[in-house]
Design a protein around this motif. Sequence first.
Motif, PDB file in Angstrom:
ATOM      1  N   GLU A  87       0.831  -1.200   0.000  1.00  0.00           N
ATOM      2  CA  GLU A  87       0.000   0.000   0.000  1.00  0.00           C
ATOM      3  C   GLU A  87       0.871   1.258   0.000  1.00  0.00           C
ATOM      4  O   GLU A  87       0.628   2.206  -0.760  1.00  0.00           O
ATOM      5  CB  GLU A  87      -0.921   0.008   1.220  1.00  0.00           C
ATOM      6  N   ALA A  88       1.876   1.261   0.875  1.00  0.00           N
ATOM      7  CA  ALA A  88       2.733   2.435   1.000  1.00  0.00           C
ATOM      8  C   ALA A  88       3.543   2.676  -0.271  1.00  0.00           C
ATOM      9  O   ALA A  88       3.651   3.818  -0.741  1.00  0.00           O
ATOM     10  CB  ALA A  88       3.659   2.262   2.204  1.00  0.00           C
ATOM     11  N   LEU A  89       4.104   1.607  -0.835  1.00  0.00           N
ATOM     12  CA  LEU A  89       4.941   1.769  -2.022  1.00  0.00           C
ATOM     13  C   LEU A  89       4.119   2.146  -3.242  1.00  0.00           C
ATOM     14  O   LEU A  89       4.544   2.981  -4.054  1.00  0.00           O
ATOM     15  CB  LEU A  89       5.729   0.479  -2.287  1.00  0.00           C
ATOM     16  N   PHE A  90       2.954   1.545  -3.382  1.00  0.00           N
ATOM     17  CA  PHE A  90       2.129   1.885  -4.543  1.00  0.00           C
ATOM     18  C   PHE A  90       1.712   3.349  -4.481  1.00  0.00           C
ATOM     19  O   PHE A  90       1.714   4.056  -5.508  1.00  0.00           O
ATOM     20  CB  PHE A  90       0.899   0.980  -4.603  1.00  0.00           C
ATOM     21  N   LYS A  91       1.377   3.819  -3.298  1.00  0.00           N
ATOM     22  CA  LYS A  91       1.032   5.228  -3.133  1.00  0.00           C
ATOM     23  C   LYS A  91       2.218   6.115  -3.493  1.00  0.00           C
ATOM     24  O   LYS A  91       2.060   7.156  -4.137  1.00  0.00           O
ATOM     25  CB  LYS A  91       0.590   5.483  -1.688  1.00  0.00           C
ATOM     26  N   ARG A  92       3.414   5.681  -3.081  1.00  0.00           N
ATOM     27  CA  ARG A  92       4.611   6.466  -3.399  1.00  0.00           C
ATOM     28  C   ARG A  92       4.845   6.558  -4.894  1.00  0.00           C
ATOM     29  O   ARG A  92       5.100   7.642  -5.437  1.00  0.00           O
ATOM     30  CB  ARG A  92       5.838   5.842  -2.742  1.00  0.00           C
ATOM     31  N   PHE A  93       4.756   5.424  -5.578  1.00  0.00           N
ATOM     32  CA  PHE A  93       5.111   5.423  -6.994  1.00  0.00           C
ATOM     33  C   PHE A  93       3.991   5.916  -7.900  1.00  0.00           C
ATOM     34  O   PHE A  93       4.208   6.083  -9.102  1.00  0.00           O
ATOM     35  CB  PHE A  93       5.595   4.027  -7.399  1.00  0.00           C
ATOM     36  N   LYS A  94       2.839   6.164  -7.335  1.00  0.00           N
ATOM     37  CA  LYS A  94       1.769   6.813  -8.102  1.00  0.00           C
ATOM     38  C   LYS A  94       1.706   8.307  -7.811  1.00  0.00           C
ATOM     39  O   LYS A  94       0.879   9.023  -8.376  1.00  0.00           O
ATOM     40  CB  LYS A  94       0.419   6.163  -7.766  1.00  0.00           C
ATOM     41  N   ASN A  95       2.587   8.778  -6.945  1.00  0.00           N
ATOM     42  CA  ASN A  95       2.657  10.206  -6.651  1.00  0.00           C
ATOM     43  C   ASN A  95       3.069  10.962  -7.921  1.00  0.00           C
ATOM     44  O   ASN A  95       4.027  10.573  -8.595  1.00  0.00           O
ATOM     45  CB  ASN A  95       3.687  10.439  -5.540  1.00  0.00           C
ATOM     46  N   PRO A  96       2.373  12.047  -8.264  1.00  0.00           N
ATOM     47  CA  PRO A  96       2.712  12.779  -9.499  1.00  0.00           C
ATOM     48  C   PRO A  96       4.129  13.333  -9.520  1.00  0.00           C
ATOM     49  O   PRO A  96       4.691  13.577 -10.594  1.00  0.00           O
ATOM     50  CB  PRO A  96       1.666  13.899  -9.541  1.00  0.00           C
ATOM     51  N   HIS A  97       4.730  13.533  -8.348  1.00  0.00           N
ATOM     52  CA  HIS A  97       6.104  14.053  -8.303  1.00  0.00           C
ATOM     53  C   HIS A  97       7.123  13.028  -8.790  1.00  0.00           C
ATOM     54  O   HIS A  97       8.280  13.386  -9.061  1.00  0.00           O
ATOM     55  CB  HIS A  97       6.452  14.484  -6.884  1.00  0.00           C
ATOM     56  N   ILE A  98       6.719  11.786  -8.896  1.00  0.00           N
ATOM     57  CA  ILE A  98       7.621  10.755  -9.409  1.00  0.00           C
ATOM     58  C   ILE A  98       8.056  11.080 -10.831  1.00  0.00           C
ATOM     59  O   ILE A  98       9.206  10.814 -11.228  1.00  0.00           O
ATOM     60  CB  ILE A  98       6.953   9.363  -9.343  1.00  0.00           C
ATOM     61  N   ASP A  99       7.192  11.675 -11.628  1.00  0.00           N
ATOM     62  CA  ASP A  99       7.561  12.066 -12.991  1.00  0.00           C
ATOM     63  C   ASP A  99       8.714  13.069 -12.982  1.00  0.00           C
ATOM     64  O   ASP A  99       9.596  13.029 -13.841  1.00  0.00           O
ATOM     65  CB  ASP A  99       6.355  12.659 -13.722  1.00  0.00           C
ATOM     66  N   THR A 100       8.686  13.966 -11.997  1.00  0.00           N
ATOM     67  CA  THR A 100       9.775  14.936 -11.875  1.00  0.00           C
ATOM     68  C   THR A 100      11.085  14.237 -11.537  1.00  0.00           C
ATOM     69  O   THR A 100      12.137  14.563 -12.100  1.00  0.00           O
ATOM     70  CB  THR A 100       9.445  15.971 -10.784  1.00  0.00           C
ATOM     71  N   LEU A 101      11.012  13.273 -10.649  1.00  0.00           N
ATOM     72  CA  LEU A 101      12.210  12.520 -10.284  1.00  0.00           C
ATOM     73  C   LEU A 101      12.778  11.786 -11.492  1.00  0.00           C
ATOM     74  O   LEU A 101      13.989  11.791 -11.728  1.00  0.00           O
ATOM     75  CB  LEU A 101      11.885  11.529  -9.166  1.00  0.00           C
ATOM     76  N   LYS A 102      11.908  11.178 -12.271  1.00  0.00           N
ATOM     77  CA  LYS A 102      12.355  10.454 -13.462  1.00  0.00           C
ATOM     78  C   LYS A 102      13.013  11.406 -14.475  1.00  0.00           C
ATOM     79  O   LYS A 102      14.046  11.088 -15.061  1.00  0.00           O
ATOM     80  CB  LYS A 102      11.182   9.727 -14.109  1.00  0.00           C
TER      81      LYS A 102
END
Length: 339
Positions: A87-102
């Motif tokens: 639950e925690a990881l899926f929420k993290r990797f669906k965070n819109p800021h992940i695109d910025t990190l990528k």
Amino acid sequence: MKKSLCLLLIPAFFILCLSSCGNESNECAYQPDISDIKINIEIERLEDDLLSVESKTELREFLKDNPVVTEIFLKRNQYPDDSIMMEALFKRFKNPHIDTLKSEIDRVFGDLSALKADITTAFTNLKYYYPDFETPKIQTVATGLDHDLFVSDSLIIIGLDYYLGDSAKYRPLGLYSYMLERYRPQYITPSIMLLYGISPMFNKTDVSDKTILADMIGYGKSFYFAKHMMPCTPDSVLIWYSNEEIEGARENQDIIWAHFLENQLLYETNHMVKKKYIDERPKTFEIGEKAPGRIATWLGWQIVRQYMEENEDITLQGLMQEPNARKIFDDSAYRPERR
């Protein structure tokens, strides 16, 4: 054998050109002829898959296929059970800021050609000194700044998000500014070589010797090892000092040495005393405000260098296989002159 950089603290090392000499004195170590040695380095990029998961099923399969990432980088043992972790990881990797990190990773590292070239050169030198060495599997990943680097004899995983450098929008949390200095692209390959150099796979030590001298020589051997894998990498990059710190240590080597002698530190075994000179600190305040931290490891490096200069018949492999720190120190005739 497996090592974690942030736990190992060598003592827990790319914008600079690692293939050319910098402006430090005595910059380059011996450069062997490696023209006939061919190795093929492939880097498997896991970050794209992890940062773009669309379902918990995809995430679950990724975690199953990459157990080291799950256990070390994503810190599985910090969760009460796997369902909470999912639950925690899926929420993290669906965070819109992940695109910025990528996009930050793509901006800094591109196609990884520079990193691949650095690792290839270092491993080619390693193959020169150790012909039986087999190159490990290499992967990159990004987990949202959870972990930096994993190194074992068969697998290396690089957390690219940790090494984005000063211009990154996101930096590792909980680290002092002087510790963040090393988390730049140019420090990745030196850090890998240092972890190899400190590992028992290459560096034989006497584990029963608890003196600060034993630690100094052990780390000194690892720096000497890494320098020969990356001969023209500045000393400051290998030991994570600024140019000012490395020059200050060199210019005041006699004062540093006098402090160790006057305080009878070489054969000290008290853990709390040893930490002051070996563990991560901004400065070694016991010596002076301008003395960099981990100064005992730098001093150990100078003793090892002197040992090799005084004993020209000893090879790099011979040095790394010598477990007796006292012998290395005695045979080094290390006595820095007062300036």
